[in-house]
Design a protein around this motif. Sequence first.
Motif, mmCIF file in Angstrom:
data_model
loop_
_atom_site.group_PDB
_atom_site.id
_atom_site.type_symbol
_atom_site.label_atom_id
_atom_site.label_comp_id
_atom_site.label_asym_id
_atom_site.label_seq_id
_atom_site.Cartn_x
_atom_site.Cartn_y
_atom_site.Cartn_z
ATOM 1 N N CYS A 219 63.619 21.941 98.925
ATOM 2 C CA CYS A 219 65.060 21.923 99.208
ATOM 3 C C CYS A 219 65.622 20.499 99.229
ATOM 4 O O CYS A 219 66.712 20.249 98.691
ATOM 5 C CB CYS A 219 65.322 22.633 100.539
ATOM 6 N N LEU A 220 64.891 19.566 99.844
ATOM 7 C CA LEU A 220 65.396 18.194 99.861
ATOM 8 C C LEU A 220 65.322 17.562 98.475
ATOM 9 O O LEU A 220 66.184 16.759 98.102
ATOM 10 C CB LEU A 220 64.614 17.369 100.880
ATOM 11 N N GLY A 221 64.290 17.913 97.703
ATOM 12 C CA GLY A 221 64.253 17.447 96.324
ATOM 13 C C GLY A 221 65.389 18.019 95.501
ATOM 14 O O GLY A 221 65.999 17.320 94.676
ATOM 15 N N TRP A 222 65.668 19.294 95.716
ATOM 16 C CA TRP A 222 66.813 19.934 95.065
ATOM 17 C C TRP A 222 68.107 19.209 95.423
ATOM 18 O O TRP A 222 68.927 18.895 94.563
ATOM 19 C CB TRP A 222 66.838 21.393 95.506
ATOM 20 N N LEU A 223 68.268 18.892 96.719
ATOM 21 C CA LEU A 223 69.473 18.192 97.182
ATOM 22 C C LEU A 223 69.566 16.796 96.561
ATOM 23 O O LEU A 223 70.660 16.329 96.199
ATOM 24 C CB LEU A 223 69.452 18.098 98.704
ATOM 25 N N HIS A 224 68.416 16.145 96.432
ATOM 26 C CA HIS A 224 68.418 14.804 95.836
ATOM 27 C C HIS A 224 68.844 14.862 94.368
ATOM 28 O O HIS A 224 69.598 14.002 93.901
ATOM 29 C CB HIS A 224 67.028 14.191 95.953
ATOM 30 N N ILE A 225 68.386 15.897 93.655
ATOM 31 C CA ILE A 225 68.685 15.987 92.220
ATOM 32 C C ILE A 225 70.140 16.352 91.977
ATOM 33 O O ILE A 225 70.807 15.750 91.122
ATOM 34 C CB ILE A 225 67.741 17.012 91.557
ATOM 35 N N VAL A 226 70.651 17.325 92.722
ATOM 36 C CA VAL A 226 71.991 17.841 92.410
ATOM 37 C C VAL A 226 73.097 17.124 93.174
ATOM 38 O O VAL A 226 74.276 17.286 92.831
ATOM 39 C CB VAL A 226 72.069 19.362 92.687
ATOM 40 N N VAL A 227 72.750 16.343 94.229
ATOM 41 C CA VAL A 227 73.795 15.698 95.029
ATOM 42 C C VAL A 227 73.601 14.184 95.100
ATOM 43 O O VAL A 227 74.501 13.410 94.762
ATOM 44 C CB VAL A 227 73.854 16.295 96.454
ATOM 45 N N ALA A 228 72.409 13.739 95.550
ATOM 46 C CA ALA A 228 72.231 12.316 95.852
ATOM 47 C C ALA A 228 72.390 11.453 94.595
ATOM 48 O O ALA A 228 73.180 10.490 94.583
ATOM 49 C CB ALA A 228 70.860 12.091 96.486
ATOM 50 N N ARG A 229 71.644 11.759 93.545
ATOM 51 C CA ARG A 229 71.741 10.940 92.328
ATOM 52 C C ARG A 229 73.118 11.026 91.661
ATOM 53 O O ARG A 229 73.700 9.996 91.308
ATOM 54 C CB ARG A 229 70.633 11.342 91.349
ATOM 55 N N PRO A 230 73.693 12.230 91.474
ATOM 56 C CA PRO A 230 75.050 12.267 90.897
ATOM 57 C C PRO A 230 76.096 11.573 91.766
ATOM 58 O O PRO A 230 77.044 10.974 91.234
ATOM 59 C CB PRO A 230 75.341 13.770 90.782
ATOM 60 N N LEU A 231 75.908 11.619 93.099
ATOM 61 C CA LEU A 231 76.889 10.989 93.975
ATOM 62 C C LEU A 231 76.823 9.469 93.867
ATOM 63 O O LEU A 231 77.864 8.782 93.939
ATOM 64 C CB LEU A 231 76.659 11.436 95.420
ATOM 65 N N ARG A 232 75.643 8.901 93.696
ATOM 66 C CA ARG A 232 75.534 7.456 93.496
ATOM 67 C C ARG A 232 76.206 7.048 92.191
ATOM 68 O O ARG A 232 76.907 6.024 92.129
ATOM 69 C CB ARG A 232 74.058 7.036 93.479
ATOM 70 N N THR A 233 75.983 7.847 91.144
ATOM 71 C CA THR A 233 76.663 7.564 89.874
ATOM 72 C C THR A 233 78.173 7.683 90.025
ATOM 73 O O THR A 233 78.941 6.863 89.491
ATOM 74 C CB THR A 233 76.152 8.531 88.796
ATOM 75 N N LEU A 234 78.622 8.698 90.755
ATOM 76 C CA LEU A 234 80.051 8.885 90.991
ATOM 77 C C LEU A 234 80.658 7.701 91.736
ATOM 78 O O LEU A 234 81.767 7.239 91.410
ATOM 79 C CB LEU A 234 80.277 10.179 91.767
ATOM 80 N N ALA A 235 79.929 7.183 92.737
ATOM 81 C CA ALA A 235 80.442 6.045 93.500
ATOM 82 C C ALA A 235 80.627 4.832 92.597
ATOM 83 O O ALA A 235 81.645 4.122 92.675
ATOM 84 C CB ALA A 235 79.493 5.729 94.651
ATOM 85 N N ALA A 236 79.642 4.589 91.715
ATOM 86 C CA ALA A 236 79.765 3.455 90.805
ATOM 87 C C ALA A 236 80.926 3.653 89.835
ATOM 88 O O ALA A 236 81.688 2.711 89.540
ATOM 89 C CB ALA A 236 78.453 3.267 90.048
ATOM 90 N N GLN A 237 81.106 4.861 89.313
ATOM 91 C CA GLN A 237 82.208 5.128 88.391
ATOM 92 C C GLN A 237 83.561 4.992 89.079
ATOM 93 O O GLN A 237 84.518 4.439 88.506
ATOM 94 C CB GLN A 237 82.051 6.534 87.798
ATOM 95 N N ALA A 238 83.661 5.500 90.304
ATOM 96 C CA ALA A 238 84.929 5.411 91.032
ATOM 97 C C ALA A 238 85.295 3.962 91.320
ATOM 98 O O ALA A 238 86.462 3.547 91.183
ATOM 99 C CB ALA A 238 84.833 6.220 92.323
ATOM 100 N N GLU A 239 84.301 3.153 91.730
ATOM 101 C CA GLU A 239 84.584 1.749 92.010
ATOM 102 C C GLU A 239 84.961 0.998 90.735
ATOM 103 O O GLU A 239 85.845 0.127 90.746
ATOM 104 C CB GLU A 239 83.370 1.108 92.675
ATOM 105 N N ALA A 240 84.308 1.320 89.610
ATOM 106 C CA ALA A 240 84.659 0.668 88.349
ATOM 107 C C ALA A 240 86.082 1.029 87.937
ATOM 108 O O ALA A 240 86.841 0.167 87.447
ATOM 109 C CB ALA A 240 83.667 1.078 87.264
ATOM 110 N N LEU A 241 86.466 2.295 88.118
ATOM 111 C CA LEU A 241 87.824 2.707 87.779
ATOM 112 C C LEU A 241 88.844 2.011 88.671
ATOM 113 O O LEU A 241 89.903 1.563 88.200
ATOM 114 C CB LEU A 241 87.944 4.223 87.900
ATOM 115 N N ALA A 242 88.494 1.902 89.957
ATOM 116 C CA ALA A 242 89.416 1.228 90.870
ATOM 117 C C ALA A 242 89.506 -0.255 90.567
ATOM 118 O O ALA A 242 90.540 -0.890 90.841
ATOM 119 C CB ALA A 242 88.968 1.446 92.312
ATOM 120 N N ASP A 243 88.446 -0.830 89.994
ATOM 121 C CA ASP A 243 88.462 -2.254 89.649
ATOM 122 C C ASP A 243 89.190 -2.526 88.337
ATOM 123 O O ASP A 243 89.303 -3.686 87.936
ATOM 124 C CB ASP A 243 87.024 -2.781 89.554
ATOM 125 N N GLY A 244 89.632 -1.495 87.636
ATOM 126 C CA GLY A 244 90.430 -1.706 86.446
ATOM 127 C C GLY A 244 89.837 -1.225 85.156
ATOM 128 O O GLY A 244 90.408 -1.456 84.082
#
Length: 743
Positions: free
Chosen positions: A675-700
Motif C-alpha cells: 500500500c505504501l509503495g502504491w501510494l509512492h507510485i501514484v501520489v508521491a512521485r507525481p506530486l514532486r513532479t507537479l510541484a516542480a512544474q507549478a513552480e516553473a510556471l509561476a517563475d514564468g
Amino acid sequence: MSLLGGVRPPIAVLSALLLALAAVTALGLGRVGHDRIPEAVLTSQQQFAEDGAIAMRSSVDESVTDLHRVAGLLSSGAPVPADAVLDKVGSVYQKWRGTAVIEIGSGKLLAARGENLPLATIDRGKLSEKDGLGPRMVRLANGETRLLSFALLSWDGRPKQLLVASRSLRVPGISLGQFRTIAVLDSTGAILSRGGSRESEQDLDDPQRKAAKRADSELRAFARTAAERARQHPLKAREPGSGGFPGVSGSLTGGASNGERAAAGYATLAPARPGESTVAGGLGLTVVTMVDVAEDPSRGADPLFGVAAAGALLVIGAAVVALLLGLVQRPLLRLFLESRRLTGGELQRPVSVPANGEAARVGHALERLRRQLLGAPHGTSDPATPRRLRRIGVRGLTAACAVLLLAWSAPLALSLNHADAKAVIPQQLVNDQRERTDTLADRVRRALDEGRTDLVSVASLIGDRTSPDQMAEVLERTLQEHPRYASLYILGADGKVLARAGGTPHHPAGKGPGTRAVTVLNEGGKEPVVAGYAEVPGRKGAAVAGEFRVDFFNSLLKRPGLGEVRVVDDKRRTLGGNTGYRAFEKLPSERLDTLVQGTGARAGASLRPGALLHRNGSGVQIAAAAPFNGGGVAKSLNWTVVSWKPAEGLALPQYTVQNHTVLAGLLGLTAAAACLGWLHIVVARPLRTLAAQAEALADGDRRTVLYPRHHDEVGAVVRSLELIRQQLQEQRKRDSAPLAGRN
C-alpha cells in the motif's frame, strides 16, 4: 477519477488490510494449542500405518511374484516330481507356512510341506477363468486367516498341476517398540491378525487386565472406523493437492485414561504409484496401528498475546491512517479544489496553502499564479517559497508510516515467539522416528536378502543349462520380472562373463565371484554398485551375479515425515539417500557419526536402533539410526540407516504459534510495502513532479505544455495548471497588443 489511481484507494486498502490483519492476529494467535494430542503426533501415527501397509503390500506382491516365477522356470524345463518341486521351493524360500502340489483335474494331493492347507476351499472349476490363479484369503479351524497363492505347473504330456503356498497376514518387518499394537483388517473391519508387545492377560494383575480390555475395545472401535473410511476413493479421502500416500490413510483418537489417550493410524494396501494395480491392492486389506500417547495439558499460546498484538496494530494503524489522511489526502484534495477554482475565474480569494511538503509548494505556486492572473507581474514581487517546505514531503511521511508499521511487524516476523528454546517435543515423536528408521533399515535389508534369494533360485534352476542362449533367456526373464536389478550375468570361476542381461557388469575383470554373498563394487567411484552372488550348482565355481539399481534403494528410503535419510556403510560413508547426496561422502555432522557408532555392535550386546533430540543455536533436531539386524546375508554388510529432521517443521503447538506469529509479521510487512509503495507510485512521485512544474510556471515558463499522466487528483491539478498557462499566454498577448499598435 481512476478506480485504481488517486490518493484514496491506497489509504482505504491499507485501512482494510490492517483491520483484517488485526482480526486474524487476535483470533489466530490466541487459539493455538488446545488439542491435547499435537497434530504432529497424529500425523506420525498415520505415517506409521502407511509404513506397515507398504511393507505388507510389498511382501504379498513379492511372494506371489516369486511363486509364479519359480513355477514358470520349472515348467520351462524337464518335468519334475511334486516332492522335488516343494524341496526346491523350500530350499530357496522360507517365507511360506505351508506348500502343496495338487493335480487340477482330479484334485489329488501330490505333495505337501509345512502346515496343512485348507485345500477343500479351492474351487478347481474356476482355475481356468481369467482370475482363477489370484490369491484368496481363507479362515482356518483355529480362527486364523491365511492367504493362499497359486501358480500353474504344466509340462507337455502331463496333467496340469497347481502349486499352492500359504502365508499369514501379519505385517512383516515393522518395529513396534514397547507399547504399540498393529492389526490387519478386511474390508468389513474384522481383525484378521494382530501383533504387538502387550503381555498375555493371565500375566497381568487386575488394573493391567482392565487396561488391556480397554485397549482391545479401542482397537476394535478403530478397526470399524478405519474400515468404513477405507471404502472412500483415495482422491476423495485427502485434501486436494496433498499428494503423498497413494491409498487411503488417516489418524484417529480414542478415549483418555490416566493422562493418556489412544491414538491410531490406518492405511490401505495401495500400489506404489496411483493408477497401478497389484495383487495385494485387490485384497481390500487395511493396516491399523494404535499407541497410547501422553496428553499435553499446556496451551500453545497465551490468548492475551494475540489480543495485545491486535490492539497494538490498531493503535499504530490508526496513527498511520491519520497521518496519511491529514498530511497527504486532505492537502491534495484541497489543491484540487483550489486549482479548479482558479481555472473557473474565482481569483479574489487567496489560495489556501497546505502546511508542508510538495502540497505546500504547489499551493504557494498557485497563489503566485493567482496574483499573475490578476495582473501582477511575476518576478521579485512574488513571495518566495519558504525553504522549510522543501524538507518535509510525501516521501518522508510515507517513510515514517513504514517505520511505524515496521515497528509492529518486524518483532513478530523475527524475534517474538521463537519456539526452539521452549518447544516441548513429545517423546512419542522421538520414539516414532527411531522405530520408523528401524523399519526402513529392515526394509532395505529384506530387499537385499530377497534379491539374493532370487539369485539363488535362478542359480539352482540354471545349473544344468549348458547353452549361453538358454542362460541369457533365463536372465532376461528374471530382469523383466524384478526391476531391482540393473544387470544380471553368469560369472565363471575365472571371472569371465558367460551370459548377461541388462547393463555392463562392474565386477573386476579377471576375478572370480569370491565368497561374499552381497558386496559393494566400484568403491570410490561416482556411484556405489551393490552386487549379489549365488553359486551355480555343478559349474565349478561359476555364480549368478546381480547388480542392484541405485534408484531402487533410494526409492525405498522415500518416506514422508522422516526428513533426510541416508544408508551408510561400516565406515559411515553414504551409499544411498532420499535426497541429493554424493556417493561415499561422510555424514554432515559429528553428532550423527556418534549416533551411528552408538548403535553398532558391542561386546555381548545386540544391535539396537537409537535416537536423540538435539538442541543448539540453529534449532531442534530429531535424529535416529538403525543398523541392519535380523537374519539374512545382508546383515554382514554392517550398514546403518540414519534419518534426521528439524523439529520446526512439525505441527506442534509452540511451532504453530511461531509460524502464525511470523505469518502475521510478514502479512504486516506485505500490506505496508504494497500500500505504501502504491501510494509512492501514484501520489508521491507525481506530486514532486507537479510541484516542480507549478513552480516553473509561476517563475514564468509559458512554453512548456503540461500533460496529465493519470486521471486522478494530481492529474486534475496538472490539467488546471495547463489551463492557467493558456490563460496567462492569452493575457500576455492582450497586454502586448496595445504596445504593438502604438509602435
